[in-house]
Write an enzyme that holds these catalytic residues in place. Structure first.
Site, PDB file in Angstrom:
ATOM      1  N   ASN A   1       0.813  -1.219   0.000  1.00  0.00           N
ATOM      2  CA  ASN A   1       0.000   0.000   0.000  1.00  0.00           C
ATOM      3  C   ASN A   1       0.847   1.271   0.000  1.00  0.00           C
ATOM      4  O   ASN A   1       0.410   2.318  -0.508  1.00  0.00           O
ATOM      5  CB  ASN A   1      -0.921   0.020   1.232  1.00  0.00           C
ATOM      6  CG  ASN A   1      -1.997  -1.043   1.169  1.00  0.00           C
ATOM      7  OD1 ASN A   1      -2.327  -1.552   0.103  1.00  0.00           O
ATOM      8  ND2 ASN A   1      -2.538  -1.404   2.328  1.00  0.00           N
ATOM      9  N   ARG A   2       2.032   1.189   0.567  1.00  0.00           N
ATOM     10  CA  ARG A   2       2.822   2.405   0.709  1.00  0.00           C
ATOM     11  C   ARG A   2       3.325   2.938  -0.633  1.00  0.00           C
ATOM     12  O   ARG A   2       3.786   4.082  -0.714  1.00  0.00           O
ATOM     13  CB  ARG A   2       3.999   2.176   1.656  1.00  0.00           C
ATOM     14  CG  ARG A   2       5.107   1.308   1.120  1.00  0.00           C
ATOM     15  CD  ARG A   2       6.208   1.131   2.167  1.00  0.00           C
ATOM     16  NE  ARG A   2       6.723   2.404   2.634  1.00  0.00           N
ATOM     17  CZ  ARG A   2       7.525   2.549   3.694  1.00  0.00           C
ATOM     18  NH1 ARG A   2       7.872   1.481   4.404  1.00  0.00           N
ATOM     19  NH2 ARG A   2       7.955   3.734   4.052  1.00  0.00           N
TER      20      ARG A   2
ATOM     21  N   ARG B   1       4.986 -10.245   4.477  1.00  0.00           N
ATOM     22  CA  ARG B   1       4.878  -9.011   5.260  1.00  0.00           C
ATOM     23  C   ARG B   1       6.256  -8.374   5.506  1.00  0.00           C
ATOM     24  O   ARG B   1       6.595  -7.970   6.614  1.00  0.00           O
ATOM     25  CB  ARG B   1       4.167  -9.267   6.587  1.00  0.00           C
ATOM     26  CG  ARG B   1       2.731  -9.746   6.436  1.00  0.00           C
ATOM     27  CD  ARG B   1       2.094 -10.023   7.788  1.00  0.00           C
ATOM     28  NE  ARG B   1       2.109  -8.843   8.645  1.00  0.00           N
ATOM     29  CZ  ARG B   1       1.220  -7.852   8.577  1.00  0.00           C
ATOM     30  NH1 ARG B   1       0.253  -7.899   7.682  1.00  0.00           N
ATOM     31  NH2 ARG B   1       1.301  -6.825   9.406  1.00  0.00           N
TER      32      ARG B   1
ATOM     33  N   CYS C   1       9.972  -6.678   3.096  1.00  0.00           N
ATOM     34  CA  CYS C   1      10.826  -6.515   1.912  1.00  0.00           C
ATOM     35  C   CYS C   1      10.255  -5.647   0.792  1.00  0.00           C
ATOM     36  O   CYS C   1      10.772  -5.658  -0.321  1.00  0.00           O
ATOM     37  CB  CYS C   1      11.220  -7.875   1.327  1.00  0.00           C
ATOM     38  SG  CYS C   1      12.067  -8.950   2.497  1.00  0.00           S
TER      39      CYS C   1
ATOM     40  N   ASP D   1      10.663  -2.582   0.622  1.00  0.00           N
ATOM     41  CA  ASP D   1      11.723  -1.609   0.357  1.00  0.00           C
ATOM     42  C   ASP D   1      12.798  -2.187  -0.559  1.00  0.00           C
ATOM     43  O   ASP D   1      13.340  -1.492  -1.419  1.00  0.00           O
ATOM     44  CB  ASP D   1      12.327  -1.098   1.667  1.00  0.00           C
ATOM     45  CG  ASP D   1      12.683  -2.230   2.625  1.00  0.00           C
ATOM     46  OD1 ASP D   1      12.470  -3.417   2.299  1.00  0.00           O
ATOM     47  OD2 ASP D   1      13.165  -1.925   3.739  1.00  0.00           O
TER      48      ASP D   1
END
Length: 353
Positions: free
Chosen positions: A168-169, A277, A279, A281
Site C-alpha cells: 500500500n505504501r 509481510r 521486503c 523496500d
C-alpha cells in the site's frame, strides 16, 4: 583535396605540430637543431636563477590562497538559497508517511514535516481496517496549518486502505503537484535542513533513489549454476564502504515509480510481499535499479528514530531479508543492483571537506 596537401598534413600530424617548409630546411642544414639546443640551455639557466624560483614560489602560494578562499565560499553555500524547494516551478516534495497503529508517532512526524519549507503535501498511508477518526483527522490538519512556516500551506490527506499490506505504501497518488516523493516511516525524523539538502541532491539525479539508509549486497556463493547473494545491513556498509540500496524508510524517488511498482512490477513480487509481510523496500530498490541501470545515492545526515517496534527488530529479520533478496532476483532473472561508494555531503554543515 590534392595529394600534396594530404602529404603535408600527414607529416605535420606525425610531428605533432604545424608543418613549416622553412623549419624543415633549417633542420636539414643542422641550423635549427643547434639554435634549439642553445635556446633550451638558456631557458634552464633562467629558470634555475634564485629570482625566478622566488617568483614561482610566490605564484604557487597565491594559487593556494585563492583556492582556499574558493573552498570557503563553497562550504558556506546554503542549499535553501538555490534550492527549488521554494521555487514555484518545482513546488518542493510530497512527504509520504507510512504508519500503522502508532498515532502518537504519526502526530510527531506530521508536525515535524509540516514545518519543513520544502514540504508541498503530506500523505499518510493508512492500512488499518478502521479508518482514522474524525478527531484525528481534524487534529492533524490543525497541526499542519500551525507548524507550516510558508504562506502556501501543505496539503494534508489520508490515503485509506482497508487491507494491511506493505504494498500500500507505494500506490499511485492522484493530483500530485510534485515529482519528488519523500517516503518515510512514521518513526523516522529527518531534520528539515538535511531533508532539503537531500532534495537538491535528488534534483541532480531525479530518476534514482536518494536517501539516508544505505544497505548492500554481495555474492555469497554459487551452487549448481545458481548464484546466491547476501543482504548486508548498516554495519556491513560501514565496514565495506559500499552500498547498493537505499531503503524507502527515508528516501526520495520520482512519483512515476509508484505507478511502476503497482502496475508494472511482476504480480508475483506483490504476492510475495503480501505473504511475507516484509521486503517492500528491497523490491522498490530493485525496481529503480532495474529501470535505470544506476546506483542510488546515499546522503550523509543525522536522522532520528523515535520508535523501536518496527519489523526490523524482530528475531530472524536478517535471514528473511536474505531470502527476499534472492527470491526477488530469481523472479527478475538478473541482479539489477549497482554497488557504489559515493556519498553526498552538505559541506555547509561539515567541519572537514
Amino acid at each position: 583535396m590534392s595529394s600534396t596537401h594530404i602529404a603535408i598534413s600527414d607529416r605535420a600530424a606525425d610531428a605533432g605540430e604545424l608543418y613549416s617548409p622553412a623549419k624543415e630546411k633549417a633542420n636539414n642544414r643542422g641550423v635549427y637543431g643547434v639554435r634549439s639546443q642553445i635556446f633550451r640551455r638558456r631557458v634552464r639557466q633562467l629558470i634555475g636563477g634564485p629570482r625566478v624560483k622566488l617568483l614561482l614560489s610566490l605564484c604557487i602560494l597565491s594559487f593556494f590562497v585563492l583556492f582556499s578562499s574558493r573552498i570557503g565560499t563553497f562550504k558556506s553555500w546554503n542549499p535553501h538559497a538555490s534550492s527549488s524547494a521554494s521555487s514555484p516551478s518545482r513546488r518542493g516534495y510530497t512527504v509520504l508517511i507510512n504508519t500503522w497503529k502508532r498515532n502518537s508517532l504519526l502526530t510527531q512526524s506530521v508536525a515535524h514535516y509540516a514545518s519543513c519549507s520544502g514540504t508541498d503535501a503530506i500523505h499518510v498511508v493508512w492500512s488499518e481496517s478502521d479508518p482514522p477518526s474524525n478527531s484525528l483527522k481534524a487534529f492533524l490538519k490543525k497541526i499542519v496549518l500551525k507548524k507550516s512556516h510558508t504562506s502556501r500551506k501543505p496539503n494534508f490527506k489520508f490515503d485509506l486502505n482497508e487491507e494491511d499490506n506493505l504494498n500500500n505504501r507505494f500506490k499511485p497518488i492522484e493530483n500530485l503537484r510534485t515529482d519528488a516523493i519523500f517516503s518515510v516511516d512514521d518513526d523516522v525524523i529527518v531534520p528539515c535542513h538535511t531533508l532539503d539538502f537531500a532534495f537538491t541532491v535528488w534534483q541532480s539525479a531525479p530518476l534514482t533513489m536518494v536517501g539516508f539508509v544505505p544497505r548492500m549486497h554481495w555474492l555469497d556463493q554459487e551452487k549448481n549454476g545458481i548464484v546466491y547473494y547476501k543482504y548486508g545491513g548498516w554495519w556491513s556498509v560501514w565496514w565495506m564502504g559500499t552500498y547498493s540500496m537505499i531503503l524507502s524508510k527515508a528516501s526520495f524517488f520520482h512519483k512515476n515509480y509508484l505507478e511502476l511498482y503497482t502496475h508494472k512490477m511482476p504480480s508475483s513480487i506483490h504476492d510475495y510481499i503480501t505473504t511475507e509481510r516484509n521486503c517492500e523496500d528491497i523490491a522498490m530498490s530493485l525496481l529503480v535499479a532495474n529501470a535505470t541501470d544506476a546506483p542510488p545515492i546515499w546522503v550523509k545526515g543525522k536522522i532520528y528514530e523515535i520508535g523501536s517496534s518496527g519489523i526490523s527488530h524482530l528475531k530472524g529479520h536478517s535471514n528473511r531479508r536474505n531470502k527476499c533478496l534472492n527470491d526477488f532476483v530469481s523472479l527478475y532473472g538478473t541482479m539489477p543492483l549497482v554497488p557504489t561508494n559515493i556519498k553526498a555531503v552538505d559541506a555547509g554543515h561539515e567541519w572537514f571537506w
